[in-house]
Design an enzyme around this catalytic site. Structure first.
Site, PDB file in Angstrom:
ATOM      1  N   ASP A  66      52.019  25.443  84.654  1.00 42.69           N
ATOM      2  CA  ASP A  66      50.559  25.886  85.117  1.00 42.69           C
ATOM      3  C   ASP A  66      49.618  24.803  84.369  1.00 42.69           C
ATOM      4  O   ASP A  66      48.399  24.984  84.754  1.00 42.69           O
ATOM      5  CB  ASP A  66      50.172  27.430  84.685  1.00 42.69           C
ATOM      6  CG  ASP A  66      50.584  27.642  83.332  1.00 42.69           C
ATOM      7  OD1 ASP A  66      50.972  26.876  82.631  1.00 42.69           O
ATOM      8  OD2 ASP A  66      50.245  28.790  82.989  1.00 42.69           O
ATOM      9  N   ASP A 109      56.617  28.332  86.307  1.00 41.76           N
ATOM     10  CA  ASP A 109      55.463  28.977  85.498  1.00 41.76           C
ATOM     11  C   ASP A 109      55.061  30.158  86.019  1.00 41.76           C
ATOM     12  O   ASP A 109      54.300  29.882  87.189  1.00 41.76           O
ATOM     13  CB  ASP A 109      54.235  27.853  84.962  1.00 41.76           C
ATOM     14  CG  ASP A 109      54.512  27.720  83.511  1.00 41.76           C
ATOM     15  OD1 ASP A 109      55.434  28.287  82.820  1.00 41.76           O
ATOM     16  OD2 ASP A 109      53.707  26.842  83.103  1.00 41.76           O
ATOM     17  N   GLU A 207      56.198  25.104  71.631  1.00 40.01           N
ATOM     18  CA  GLU A 207      55.203  24.224  71.624  1.00 40.01           C
ATOM     19  C   GLU A 207      54.418  24.200  70.333  1.00 40.01           C
ATOM     20  O   GLU A 207      53.931  25.137  69.632  1.00 40.01           O
ATOM     21  CB  GLU A 207      54.318  24.533  72.818  1.00 40.01           C
ATOM     22  CG  GLU A 207      53.138  23.623  72.995  1.00 40.01           C
ATOM     23  CD  GLU A 207      52.478  23.663  74.232  1.00 40.01           C
ATOM     24  OE1 GLU A 207      52.783  24.479  75.250  1.00 40.01           O
ATOM     25  OE2 GLU A 207      51.489  22.936  74.386  1.00 40.01           O
TER      26      GLU A 207
HETATM   27  O1  KIV Z   1      52.687  24.268  81.875  1.00 34.14           O
HETATM   28  C1  KIV Z   1      53.327  23.418  81.421  1.00 34.14           C
HETATM   29  O2  KIV Z   1      53.204  22.177  81.475  1.00 34.14           O
HETATM   30  C2  KIV Z   1      54.021  23.849  79.934  1.00 34.14           C
HETATM   31  C3  KIV Z   1      54.652  22.623  79.148  1.00 34.14           C
HETATM   32  C4  KIV Z   1      53.413  22.240  78.284  1.00 34.14           C
HETATM   33  C5  KIV Z   1      55.501  23.071  78.467  1.00 34.14           C
HETATM   34  O3  KIV Z   1      54.274  25.039  79.673  1.00 34.14           O
END
Ligand code: KIV
Length: 291
Positions: A66, A109, A207
């Site tokens: 996301d 996501d 993270e």
């Molecule tokens: O949304 C995303 O790209 C992520 C990464 C930073 C792990 O969750």
């Protein structure tokens, strides 16, 4: 397998590379990699062409993150990303990989607000992304998410969890800060991770957490592959936002990011360098000095 580029009126998808001769990436294949000590290379992609390029360059996992809210839509955070937007991008990535007979594992996501109300809501949202072509969904947070993860996994949906800096809760966290510093915070993160593994999460993004914590967690989580971003070298794999590693970030590039375009002759070449650096352990370095 075709070695010639797939011609379209508006662009040419890259030819399937020799790495595409590999078997499709699956959870058992990721388990085998872990068992032989091979690091997992993950990268975000949000469209057909870049997904095909990343696959040809050798990444195992493509995260339709996301983060697209920030890098594609120009939003200030990921909070404004909708499920329909995620569905559109997951479908685009899946279509791109299908066109080039790509073999990467696609993670979609679940956006803010799409899995928070109930386990049933999470199942409905996850189904949208799985039907669009995801192989796994990712959701952020620990504690309250554990039973949601169990519910999805019991229904055949592979889940990647996400702890540490969780961008969907940036407002509650007070900014994009390192998490898991100090005993209380580290113990809570450790407990959440163990509970998520018990609930069936087979992957966990960590993270911006201290390297010592992500390393001990990686050793403790035998059934769940840790993927680090700003979390040091000790994880089972690494992930970066593609735009960051190509040096085309509109805002502030996080200090732990390396611009892999330096010294590379093409985007595919730079992604191949990233994959190589993850595998040989030369990326990341000195994460904690980089915060
Ligand atoms: O949304 C995303 O790209 C992520 C990464 C930073 C792990 O969750």
């Amino acid at each position: 397998m075709s070695q010639t580029p797939t011609a379209t009126p508006y662009g040419t998808l890259p030819p399937a590379s020799p790495v595409s001769a590999r078997k499709p990436i699956s959870l058992p294949r990721l388990n085998e990699m872990r068992a032989r000590g091979e690091k997992i290379a993950m990268l975000t992609a949000y469209d057909a062409t870049f997904a095909a390029v990343a696959d040809a360059a050798g990444v195992e996992c493509i995260l339709v993150g996301d983060s697209l809210g920030m890098v594609c839509q120009g939003l200030a955070s990921t909070v404004g990303v909708s499920l329909e937007t995620m569905r559109y991008h997951v479908e685009s990535v899946a279509r791109g990989l299908q066109r080039v007979q790509g073999t990467s594992w696609i993670i979609g996501d679940l956006p803010f607000g799409s899995y928070h109300a109930s386990r049933e809501e999470a199942l409905r949202s996850a189904s949208v992304l799985m039907q669009a072509g995801a192989h796994m969904v990712k959701l952020e947070g620990g504690g309250w998410t554990t039973e949601t993860v169990r519910f999805l996994v019991e229904r055949g949906i592979p889940v990647c969890a996400h702890l540490g800096l969780t961008p969907q809760t940036v407002h509650a966290l007070g900014g994009y800060r390192v998490q898991g510093r100090g005993d209380e915070s580290a113990n809570q993160l450790r407990q959440h991770a163990l509970d998520l593994q018990d609930a069936g999460a087979s992957m966990l993004v960590l993270e911006m957490v201290p390297e010592a914590l992500s390393t001990t967690l990686t050793q403790a989580l035998e059934r769940c592959h840790t993927i680090g971003i700003g979390a040091g070298k000790g994880t089972a794999g690494q992930v970066l936002v593609m735009h960051d590693m190509l040096g085309v970030n509109l805002g502030k590039t996080p200090k732990f990011v390396r611009n892999f375009m330096h010294g590379s002759s093409s985007v595919q070449d730079s992604i191949a360098s990233y994959v190589k650096a993850v595998k040989d352990g030369s990326f990341p370095v000195n994460t904690e000095h980089a915060w």
